[in-house]
Motif scaffolding. Sequence first.
Motif, PDB file in Angstrom:
ATOM      1  N   ILE A  36       0.671  -1.378  -0.009  1.00  0.00           N
ATOM      2  CA  ILE A  36       0.135   0.233  -0.001  1.00  0.00           C
ATOM      3  C   ILE A  36       0.872   1.141   0.118  1.00  0.00           C
ATOM      4  O   ILE A  36       0.688   2.152  -0.662  1.00  0.00           O
ATOM      5  CB  ILE A  36      -0.922   0.143   1.250  1.00  0.00           C
ATOM      6  N   GLU A  37       1.967   1.231   0.895  1.00  0.00           N
ATOM      7  CA  GLU A  37       2.913   2.159   0.679  1.00  0.00           C
ATOM      8  C   GLU A  37       3.366   2.586  -0.527  1.00  0.00           C
ATOM      9  O   GLU A  37       3.660   3.671  -0.983  1.00  0.00           O
ATOM     10  CB  GLU A  37       3.977   1.966   1.675  1.00  0.00           C
ATOM     11  N   ILE A  43       1.700   6.007  -7.512  1.00  0.00           N
ATOM     12  CA  ILE A  43       0.503   6.442  -8.401  1.00  0.00           C
ATOM     13  C   ILE A  43       0.934   7.938  -8.937  1.00  0.00           C
ATOM     14  O   ILE A  43       0.288   8.432 -10.140  1.00  0.00           O
ATOM     15  CB  ILE A  43      -0.895   6.674  -7.648  1.00  0.00           C
ATOM     16  N   TYR A  44       1.687   8.746  -8.229  1.00  0.00           N
ATOM     17  CA  TYR A  44       2.090  10.131  -8.755  1.00  0.00           C
ATOM     18  C   TYR A  44       2.887   9.834 -10.121  1.00  0.00           C
ATOM     19  O   TYR A  44       2.776  10.697 -11.125  1.00  0.00           O
ATOM     20  CB  TYR A  44       2.971  10.827  -7.714  1.00  0.00           C
ATOM     21  N   GLY A  45       4.044   9.126 -10.043  1.00  0.00           N
ATOM     22  CA  GLY A  45       4.673   8.725 -10.967  1.00  0.00           C
ATOM     23  C   GLY A  45       4.066   8.049 -11.829  1.00  0.00           C
ATOM     24  O   GLY A  45       4.375   8.490 -13.289  1.00  0.00           O
ATOM     25  N   THR A 171       6.456  -6.226  -3.452  1.00  0.00           N
ATOM     26  CA  THR A 171       5.615  -5.058  -2.893  1.00  0.00           C
ATOM     27  C   THR A 171       5.780  -3.889  -3.569  1.00  0.00           C
ATOM     28  O   THR A 171       4.904  -3.259  -4.078  1.00  0.00           O
ATOM     29  CB  THR A 171       5.500  -4.972  -1.448  1.00  0.00           C
ATOM     30  N   ALA A 172       7.121  -3.544  -4.001  1.00  0.00           N
ATOM     31  CA  ALA A 172       7.330  -2.524  -4.771  1.00  0.00           C
ATOM     32  C   ALA A 172       6.637  -2.574  -6.312  1.00  0.00           C
ATOM     33  O   ALA A 172       5.909  -1.817  -6.847  1.00  0.00           O
ATOM     34  CB  ALA A 172       8.932  -2.215  -5.037  1.00  0.00           C
ATOM     35  N   LEU A 176       3.213  -0.970  -7.835  1.00  0.00           N
ATOM     36  CA  LEU A 176       2.987  -0.112  -9.096  1.00  0.00           C
ATOM     37  C   LEU A 176       2.013  -0.593 -10.026  1.00  0.00           C
ATOM     38  O   LEU A 176       1.355  -0.233 -10.652  1.00  0.00           O
ATOM     39  CB  LEU A 176       4.535  -0.145  -9.847  1.00  0.00           C
ATOM     40  N   PHE A 177       1.933  -2.227  -9.665  1.00  0.00           N
ATOM     41  CA  PHE A 177       0.912  -2.762 -10.641  1.00  0.00           C
ATOM     42  C   PHE A 177      -0.543  -2.254 -10.199  1.00  0.00           C
ATOM     43  O   PHE A 177      -1.428  -2.093 -10.921  1.00  0.00           O
ATOM     44  CB  PHE A 177       1.176  -4.374 -10.579  1.00  0.00           C
ATOM     45  N   VAL A 178      -0.658  -2.304  -8.925  1.00  0.00           N
ATOM     46  CA  VAL A 178      -1.976  -1.787  -8.262  1.00  0.00           C
ATOM     47  C   VAL A 178      -2.396  -0.443  -8.907  1.00  0.00           C
ATOM     48  O   VAL A 178      -3.408  -0.082  -9.050  1.00  0.00           O
ATOM     49  CB  VAL A 178      -2.084  -2.317  -6.738  1.00  0.00           C
TER      50      VAL A 178
END
Length: 456
Positions: A36-37, A43-45, A171-172, A176-178
């Motif tokens: 989640i973090e 999402i900004y990128g 998770t990273a 990005l995928f989510v």
Amino acid sequence: MEARAGAHAAVVQARAHETTARLWHVIAASTGGTLIEWYDFYIYGSLATVIAGAFFPPGHPTAAFLATLATFATGFAVRPFGALVFGRIGDLVGRKYAFLVTLTIMGGSTMAIGLVPSYASIGLFAPLIVLLLRLLQGLALGGEYGGAAVYVAEHAPDGRRGFYTSFIQTTATLGLFVSLGVILAVRLSLPEADFNAWGWRVPFLLSSVLLALSLYMRVRLKESPLFSRLKQAGRTSRSPLRETGRNWKLMALALFGATAGQGVVWYTGQFYALYFLQNTLKVPFVTSNVIIAVALALGTPFFIFFGWLSDKVGRKPVMMAGNLLAVLTYYPIYQAMKAFSDPFNPVGLTLMVFLQVLYVTMVYGPIAAFLVELFPAKIRYTSLSLPYHLGNGWFGGFTPLIASSAVAATGNIYAGLVYPVAVAAMTFVVGTLLVKETHKVSIWEEVEGLEAAGAE
């Protein structure tokens, strides 16, 4: 006698099952929060090309895009400072407390970006507020990853640390995928004009829901058993920053021989590839995001595979192979991407991005276990976090900006590859020649030795 032995064996087996179940609960809670973090941070990128016009002056799209990337990069610039602040807290107070604080800061900052008025409404205050929120995000992420990686590693048994920590490594990319999935879902549910005007804010606002879910998961966790034993024995560090500073040679090796190359490979294979598709090859927004998302989905299981493999053959061979492959094949891959764009071949483009993601999984899958094993327990959170976030925040995080700027300045669409190739080559040489193998290090033996010394 046999009955007693059988009962003892049953008790041992039950305890082992309970320990394994607890470990998977720890992994689920840690990876869920960290995912989640990363979603919040990326999402900004992922929306850089869309929101460039929202927070920056209109009329100069290339300048606005580069300014958006620069603001994106500020979040990476402060990550090492977050590593020092929250690493110190994690080594003094505890792993759990530190990453609860970082999660709260990250979630709150992300939601707030979705509420910032546009440049048309408040002028220069818009980019200034976004910049402040990106700085807070970077500080939070600087403390988050180290806490999650150390927390899982300090629950995992020796000999399987690469496998168990590899779930944190997913998770990273999953974040990005989510983020791409949520963005695509919102974009496809709205007319393009509405999405560009206000729909892009929805993924940011969703962070409030994800924050509540993640806090619920994490607040139920207990402190790391290894750190608890250190604390009970009175062997925790009184000055993590000072003691970390004494390990500067080891941290320099970790940075230049592991995390710097890993950082540029990560951000080239996922973010720069996206911008290359959108800005250089002019692949439509939805199509380019689908290509990246499919490549990420196909590549993600390899984080776990290469983490597991590093338990068998060592961390260095896997990580160095990923760096070397990037050095040797980035130019051919991007030349192939150009060829597959005209005439448009989505399968070929997805395959080229998948190859880059595969390199990401090689350099990133084993690195959490490697860094945990490299540093002593009492300063592990601080010592691990600093080279990780220098490598990922500075060397890696600035990759899209440096590469895109090189293309804009030279007009050569492949000029952006010079930087990641050079850094990955440096890491391969330093890592191969100077960095020691760690996969047989027992972090539990280290703690037991400290306890024994304290008892004496």
